[in-house]
Design an enzyme around this catalytic site. Structure first.
Site, PDB file in Angstrom:
ATOM      1  N   GLU A 138       0.845  -1.187   0.000  1.00  0.00           N
ATOM      2  CA  GLU A 138       0.000   0.000   0.000  1.00  0.00           C
ATOM      3  C   GLU A 138       0.881   1.238   0.000  1.00  0.00           C
ATOM      4  OE1 GLU A 138      -2.850  -0.174   3.159  1.00  0.00           O
ATOM      5  OE2 GLU A 138      -3.654  -2.120   2.526  1.00  0.00           O
ATOM      6  N   GLU A 146       9.509  -8.459  -4.155  1.00  0.00           N
ATOM      7  CA  GLU A 146       9.443  -9.662  -3.301  1.00  0.00           C
ATOM      8  C   GLU A 146      10.334  -9.517  -2.068  1.00  0.00           C
ATOM      9  OE1 GLU A 146       7.781 -12.528  -3.475  1.00  0.00           O
ATOM     10  OE2 GLU A 146       6.945 -12.558  -5.484  1.00  0.00           O
TER      11      GLU A 146
END
Length: 389
Positions: free
Chosen positions: A134, A370
């Protein structure tokens, strides 16, 4: 572990390599320059099993072992970073959570579609995606603010996600949310959100340094409603599920990094043998030989680290540390090898006429996505300290 690939794995590697050499690598430059998804190749991947690497055969997937999945992603990375990233995210982040934690009815509804690339009516389907990050929450997933609450038999979801790979080309986006439990405690869960759902808005693709043919988006959810059974697993299991998925996803990014490095190494080796300076091919110069030797050595080491982490996963053993190690080493190796490939090319390496410029831009994300290199070191250190306690 026996580091020699099995006969089946060698045949798989050969088949995927031939497919990538024919359908993916020749369009890599065009994909990057136009910022377009290589749908022509992706639509052919279902039959080969590349869209269902993590999906069991009973749901229409290939159900290959983790080493074979890593081999496939490496070969795709060798061919085109953009295409490889979309397929790695589709398999490791979009399909894997549904296959691992989804309810039976939900798996039977969506997995055959995304694993084959075809809807029941025969039309082409989209891929799969996962939304975690986010605007104010990245490495610290406990900071997410995207919320979901139950109204009757539906989840109502509101919030904003960032850096969602495949969002605009996905059938569904598995979304990490926070909500209150029956005892008013904060919990996190993963919920499958179909992209056709009312209230879901996908912003234009981000303008990125590299990987331009793999679309990345901000996603807004405004009172999006999905059935209660679209929750993956049990309520409150979201963080544990996410960390498990990311462990597998890191093997994929590590494999992709090896593929990018291998492609850059091959370009550098070819150029060094052709380019002449001072009357000799530059491959005769010791400084060039050392860069080539370092590249070959590091790629070999990175590949073995990827295979080992994947092998541990296949054995049902813990592989959190090994996946982080593989991702850390392979991604930093890729950046180093691509940088030196440009150096070997000299001024030509800085030109878009040569693939190494694109490969370097594509490789740059691998130490960020990642989990950054810094987060990988944190994961590794925590695992080491835990084992020593």
């Amino acid at each position: 572990m026996n580091f020699e690939l099995t006969f089946e794995q060698r045949m798989w590697k050969e088949a995927v390599h031939e497919f990538v050499a024919r359908e993916v690598k020749p369009k890599a430059k065009e994909v990057d320059e136009k910022g377009e998804v290589n749908w022509t190749a992706i639509h052919k991947m279902g039959n080969l099993g590349l869209l269902g690497l993590n999906v069991p055969e009973e749901y229409g997937g290939a159900g290959v072992d983790a080493v074979s999945a890593a081999i496939a992603i490496e070969e795709l990375g060798w061919g085109c970073g953009s295409t490889a990233l979309s397929i790695a995210a589709h398999n490791g982040l979009g399909c894997a959570p549904l296959a691992l934690f989804g309810k039976e009815e939900l798996k039977r509804k969506y997995l055959p579609i995304v694993a084959s690339g075809r809807r029941p009516d025969g039309s082409s389907s989209g891929l799969a995606a996962l939304a975690l990050t986010e605007p104010a929450a990245g490495s610290d997933l406990r900071g997410i603010t995207c919320r979901a609450h139950l109204e009757g038999d539906q989840w109502v979801i509101s919030g904003t996600k960032m850096w969602c790979t495949n969002a605009s080309i996905a059938e569904y986006i598995i979304t990490l949310v926070r909500h209150e439990s029956e005892i008013n405690a904060e919990q996190f869960s993963l919920i499958l959100v179909p992209t056709a759902q009312e209230g879901l808005q996908i912003d234009p693709p981000e303008k990125k340094m590299g990987l331009k043919g793999s679309p990345t988006h901000a996603v807004s959810l405004n009172q999006v409603r999905v059935p209660q059974e679209y929750l993956l697993g049990n309520s409150g299991d979201g963080l544990r599920q996410t960390l498990q998925v990311l462990d597998g996803g890191r093997i994929g990014i590590a494999a992709l990094s090896v593929g990018l490095a291998q492609a850059a190494f091959e370009e550098a080796l070819r150029y060094a043998k052709e380019r002449k300076a001072f009357g000799l091919p530059i491959a005769e110069q010791e400084a060039i030989q050392w860069m080539l030797a370092d590249a070959a050595t590091e790629i070999h080491a990175a590949r073995l680290m990827v295979y080992y982490a994947a092998w541990l996963k296949d054995q049902g053993k813990r592989f959190t540390k090994e996946a982080a190690m593989a991702k850390l080493f392979a991604s930093e190796t890729a950046e180093r090898v691509c940088r030196n490939a440009i150096q070997i090319h000299g001024g030509y390496g800085y030109s878009r006429e040569y693939p190494v410029e694109r490969l370097y831009r594509d490789a740059r994300l691998m130490t960020i996505g990642e989990g950054t290199s810094e987060i990988q070191r944190l994961v590794i250190a925590r695992q080491l300290l835990k084992a020593a306690s």
